[in-house]
Write an enzyme that holds these catalytic residues in place. Sequence first.
Site, PDB file in Angstrom:
ATOM      1  N   HIS A  73      33.989  41.045  22.807  1.00 18.12           N
ATOM      2  CA  HIS A  73      35.953  39.829  22.479  1.00 18.12           C
ATOM      3  C   HIS A  73      35.254  38.631  23.761  1.00 18.12           C
ATOM      4  O   HIS A  73      34.999  39.002  24.709  1.00 18.12           O
ATOM      5  CB  HIS A  73      36.754  40.777  23.184  1.00 18.12           C
ATOM      6  CG  HIS A  73      37.779  40.491  24.629  1.00 18.12           C
ATOM      7  ND1 HIS A  73      38.296  40.211  25.298  1.00 18.12           N
ATOM      8  CD2 HIS A  73      37.208  41.841  24.829  1.00 18.12           C
ATOM      9  CE1 HIS A  73      38.437  41.373  26.373  1.00 18.12           C
ATOM     10  NE2 HIS A  73      37.624  42.334  26.288  1.00 18.12           N
ATOM     11  N   ASP A  75      37.991  36.827  25.126  1.00 24.87           N
ATOM     12  CA  ASP A  75      40.055  36.562  24.691  1.00 24.87           C
ATOM     13  C   ASP A  75      39.827  36.958  26.118  1.00 24.87           C
ATOM     14  O   ASP A  75      39.703  38.160  26.456  1.00 24.87           O
ATOM     15  CB  ASP A  75      40.975  36.552  23.767  1.00 24.87           C
ATOM     16  CG  ASP A  75      40.557  38.148  23.226  1.00 24.87           C
ATOM     17  OD1 ASP A  75      39.914  39.446  23.441  1.00 24.87           O
ATOM     18  OD2 ASP A  75      42.230  39.068  23.165  1.00 24.87           O
ATOM     19  N   ASP A 106      35.532  40.444  31.967  1.00 23.45           N
ATOM     20  CA  ASP A 106      36.069  41.546  30.981  1.00 23.45           C
ATOM     21  C   ASP A 106      36.725  39.906  29.933  1.00 23.45           C
ATOM     22  O   ASP A 106      37.638  39.542  29.958  1.00 23.45           O
ATOM     23  CB  ASP A 106      37.715  41.751  31.338  1.00 23.45           C
ATOM     24  CG  ASP A 106      38.261  42.734  30.542  1.00 23.45           C
ATOM     25  OD1 ASP A 106      37.366  42.961  29.486  1.00 23.45           O
ATOM     26  OD2 ASP A 106      39.305  43.375  30.553  1.00 23.45           O
ATOM     27  N   GLU A 140      41.520  41.051  21.517  1.00 22.39           N
ATOM     28  CA  GLU A 140      41.613  42.682  22.499  1.00 22.39           C
ATOM     29  C   GLU A 140      42.187  43.008  23.359  1.00 22.39           C
ATOM     30  O   GLU A 140      42.409  44.069  22.853  1.00 22.39           O
ATOM     31  CB  GLU A 140      40.127  42.714  23.084  1.00 22.39           C
ATOM     32  CG  GLU A 140      38.956  44.450  23.177  1.00 22.39           C
ATOM     33  CD  GLU A 140      40.119  45.109  24.603  1.00 22.39           C
ATOM     34  OE1 GLU A 140      40.152  45.854  24.494  1.00 22.39           O
ATOM     35  OE2 GLU A 140      40.062  44.097  25.063  1.00 22.39           O
ATOM     36  N   HIS A 366      41.602  41.650  34.881  1.00 21.25           N
ATOM     37  CA  HIS A 366      43.145  40.970  34.392  1.00 21.25           C
ATOM     38  C   HIS A 366      43.493  40.421  36.271  1.00 21.25           C
ATOM     39  O   HIS A 366      44.703  40.603  35.991  1.00 21.25           O
ATOM     40  CB  HIS A 366      43.967  42.587  33.993  1.00 21.25           C
ATOM     41  CG  HIS A 366      43.263  42.717  33.139  1.00 21.25           C
ATOM     42  ND1 HIS A 366      44.221  43.638  32.113  1.00 21.25           N
ATOM     43  CD2 HIS A 366      42.127  42.869  32.018  1.00 21.25           C
ATOM     44  CE1 HIS A 366      43.701  44.292  31.045  1.00 21.25           C
ATOM     45  NE2 HIS A 366      42.185  43.368  30.750  1.00 21.25           N
TER      46      HIS A 366
END
Length: 397
Positions: A73, A75, A106, A140, A366
Site C-alpha cells: 500500500h 497510503d 510502512d 490499507e 506509525h
Amino acid sequence: MTATNPVENLQALIRCPSVTPAEGGALTALQAMLEPMGFVVSRVTASEENTPDIENLYARVGMSGPHLMFAGHTDVVPIGDEAAWSHPPFAAEIADGVLYGRGAVDMKGGIACFVAALARSIEEKGAPNGSVSLLITGDEEGPAINGTIKLLKWAAEKGEHWDACLVGEPTNPDQLGDMIKIGRRGSLSGTITVQGVQGHAAYPHLADNPVRGIIRLAEALMNPPFDHGTDNFQPSNLEVTTIDVGNPATNVIPAKATARFNIRFNDVWTAETLQAEIIQRLDAAAADTTLRPARQPLKYDIVWSERPSHVFLTRNEALISSLSDAVEQVTGRTPQLSTTGGTSDARYIKDYCPVVEFGLVGQTMHMVDERVVVEDLETLTRIYQTFIEQWFANADA
Ligand SMILES: [Zn+2]
C-alpha cells in the site's frame, strides 16, 4: 533509466503526501517507475457508499505463468504533531545514514525496494520467465473497504491468476532478517450489553445492578485460556477492551452496562467455533448468580463485529524456502517463520494464492520520525532480487 536505486524510489514516494484516503501523487510516481520497465499499469478507483473513493494500482509485466504478485500500500497514517518531527515528514531527508519520512518503513520502503530489485533483475538477467505483478492499494491504513479486497476481485474478474504473493509490510522486530510471516491469527470482536434495573444505591433489593453481571461475564471470557497455542501459533488471547456504564452518580445503581472485547485466535478455532465457545461461556456465567444472590439468571445481548478476520497458515514450501533462503544468503541470518502480530491485507490475498510477508524493520511505523536505515534499503533490495530469481527458478524446475 530504470528504477534500480531503492533510496531514490523511496524518496520519490515519501514526497507524495498520501495520507489515507489521499492518493497524493504516490501511485503516479510509482507508475512512472514501472512503465519504463515494461509494466502495463491500470489505475482502479473503488467506491462504496459512506466511504471515500480510493485510487489503487495494478501493474503486470510478462504474459505467461508462473505469476508472482507483490502486494502493498502507498497510503500512510497521519503525521501527528508535525513540530515533533526532527525532519519534515514528507521531505525524505537523509541524515547520518538514516532516511526520515512518513511511510519510510510502512510501507513505501518495501515497495521502493521491490521495484529496485525487479529493475536490477531485468537489467542483469532479462525479464523473468513468467509474470510479475504489483497490487498496490491506497486503502490499507483506512477502512480497507476500497482497497485490496476490491482490487483482487477486479483483477480476478479480468482473468488474472497468481501462483504466489509476497507482501512487503514491515515484519522484522529488530533487524533485517529476523522474521518472515507465514500466516496470521484471526481477529474477532464483540459487544455485550447487560440490562439492569436502575435504583438507589442504598436500596439494592429494589434495583438490579448490571455492573455485577458485566463483571461476571467479562471474567468468563478471560478465564480459563481458550487454548495453549499450536505448532505454528501462539495461544489465542482475548482482551476486554472497555467496560462502559457512563454513570455520573455514586448513589445510583445504573440501568445498563456494556463491555467490548477482541480476541486474536489461532488455528484451533474458526470464527464460527469461537463464537459458539464464547456464547457457551457467557450463558454459563449468566446462570451463575454468585455476584447477584437471589436473582434470576442474567439477561445479556451480544453483537458481533461485522467482519471477523479469519486465521490462515501458508504451507507452500517453494514460496517459503525461496524467501527464507534469500534472507539467509543476503543477511547470513535464519529468519523465524512467524504468525504473530496484527492482521494485514494478506488475510484477503490468501483466498487467491499462497502468501508470505517480509519487509523492513517495523520499529518506527506509525510514529513521529518514522525512519529507515539507508543501508537496510540496499539489503532488502538484494533479498528481494534473490527471492524473485530463486522463486522463478524453483517454479521452473
Ligand atoms: Zn502497512
